[in-house]
Design an enzyme around this catalytic site. Structure first.
Site, PDB file in Angstrom:
ATOM      1  N   ARG A 168       0.824  -1.197   0.000  1.00  0.00           N
ATOM      2  CA  ARG A 168       0.000   0.000   0.000  1.00  0.00           C
ATOM      3  C   ARG A 168       0.862   1.252   0.000  1.00  0.00           C
ATOM      4  NH1 ARG A 168      -3.575  -1.476   4.397  1.00  0.00           N
ATOM      5  NH2 ARG A 168      -4.729  -3.007   3.219  1.00  0.00           N
TER       6      ARG A 168
ATOM      7  N   ARG B  76       0.228  -4.030  -5.976  1.00  0.00           N
ATOM      8  CA  ARG B  76       1.062  -4.714  -4.978  1.00  0.00           C
ATOM      9  C   ARG B  76       1.918  -5.775  -5.657  1.00  0.00           C
ATOM     10  NH1 ARG B  76       0.693  -9.651  -2.628  1.00  0.00           N
ATOM     11  NH2 ARG B  76      -1.137 -10.061  -3.894  1.00  0.00           N
TER      12      ARG B  76
ATOM     13  N   ASP C  65       5.031 -10.648  -2.812  1.00  0.00           N
ATOM     14  CA  ASP C  65       4.324 -11.899  -2.533  1.00  0.00           C
ATOM     15  C   ASP C  65       5.079 -12.677  -1.481  1.00  0.00           C
ATOM     16  OD1 ASP C  65       2.045 -11.960  -4.266  1.00  0.00           O
ATOM     17  OD2 ASP C  65       3.443 -12.137  -5.944  1.00  0.00           O
TER      18      ASP C  65
ATOM     19  N   ASP D 123       4.660 -16.338   0.404  1.00  0.00           N
ATOM     20  CA  ASP D 123       3.906 -17.599   0.386  1.00  0.00           C
ATOM     21  C   ASP D 123       4.488 -18.568   1.399  1.00  0.00           C
ATOM     22  OD1 ASP D 123       2.261 -16.879  -1.778  1.00  0.00           O
ATOM     23  OD2 ASP D 123       3.763 -17.546  -3.235  1.00  0.00           O
TER      24      ASP D 123
HETATM   25  N1  ROI Z   1       7.620 -15.235 -11.923  1.00  0.00           N
HETATM   26  C1  ROI Z   1       8.762 -15.249 -11.224  1.00  0.00           C
HETATM   27  N2  ROI Z   1       9.913 -15.413 -11.881  1.00  0.00           N
HETATM   28  N3  ROI Z   1       8.788 -15.103  -9.866  1.00  0.00           N
HETATM   29  C2  ROI Z   1       7.630 -14.950  -9.164  1.00  0.00           C
HETATM   30  O1  ROI Z   1       7.662 -14.818  -7.932  1.00  0.00           O
HETATM   31  C3  ROI Z   1       6.413 -14.933  -9.860  1.00  0.00           C
HETATM   32  N4  ROI Z   1       5.222 -14.754  -9.232  1.00  0.00           N
HETATM   33  C4  ROI Z   1       4.068 -14.703  -9.896  1.00  0.00           C
HETATM   34  C5  ROI Z   1       4.001 -14.906 -11.379  1.00  0.00           C
HETATM   35  C6  ROI Z   1       3.283 -13.743 -12.034  1.00  0.00           C
HETATM   36  C7  ROI Z   1       3.224 -16.203 -11.626  1.00  0.00           C
HETATM   37  N5  ROI Z   1       5.308 -15.053 -11.978  1.00  0.00           N
HETATM   38  C8  ROI Z   1       6.457 -15.075 -11.269  1.00  0.00           C
HETATM   39  O2  ROI Z   1       2.928 -14.492  -9.231  1.00  0.00           O
END
Ligand code: ROI
Length: 161
Positions: A82, A91, A94, A96
């Site tokens: 944000r 954004r 990520d 996970d």
């Molecule tokens: N591609 C790469 N190389 N690394 C990621 O973390 C990543 N994450 C995503 C998508 C768009 C699928 N592609 C990605 O969400």
């Protein structure tokens, strides 16, 4: 206490800085100790037309419940995302949960091991820096088999974080 591996990715203009600040935030989570961070790796996006990603994996020891950790990761994503939203667009941090001890989790909000692990060199290779060589996932697959089936192609390991 369980050993947890977090996959991190960013394709902001300064993704490495984004990952560094995410790592700092992971280190401040309650009931959690940051025990390791892989090198940073660059690779093309799996989706065409996006900037290259920088990815890494962090290892945590935590007594947080999986969904509480998931909420905390979303808070880190949203806080950083944000802040940048006005300047950089959507954004793009990520976080996970890749592995959570030896748990198999199949809930609407959270599937562990991470569903795409086996096809994502940018998660498998940094994970292999941190995990024991003989790691077996909760579903019985071995990390070394997954690595052997997922070549180190298109990944660039950066010299420093
Ligand atoms: N591609 C790469 N190389 N690394 C990621 O973390 C990543 N994450 C995503 C998508 C768009 C699928 N592609 C990605 O969400």
């Amino acid at each position: 206490m369980e050993r947890i591996y977090i996959g991190m990715g960013s394709n902001l203009a300064d993704p490495a800085e984004q990952l560094r600040s995410a790592i700092e935030a992971l280190g401040q989570l309650p009931l959690t100790e940051l025990v390791g961070v892989s090198a940073f790796y660059q690779s093309d996006s799996l989706l065409p037309g996006q900037p290259r990603y920088t990815n890494a994996v962090a290892a945590l020891d935590s007594t947080l419940a999986p969904l509480d950790l998931l909420d905390a990761l979303h808070a880190i994503e949203n806080g950083r995302g944000r802040e940048r939203l006005e300047r950089w667009g959507p954004r793009t941090l990520d976080l996970d949960i890749v592995l959570f001890g030896d748990r198999l989790i199949d809930e609407p909000r959270l599937k562990v091991p991470h569903y795409h692990l086996q096809e994502r060199a940018f998660v498998l290779y940094p994970l292999a820096e941190l995990a024991p060589a003989d790691l077996r996932l909760a579903d019985g697959r071995s990390l070394s088999d997954l690595l052997a089936a997922c070549p180190f192609v298109g990944l660039e390991r950066l010299p420093s974080n």
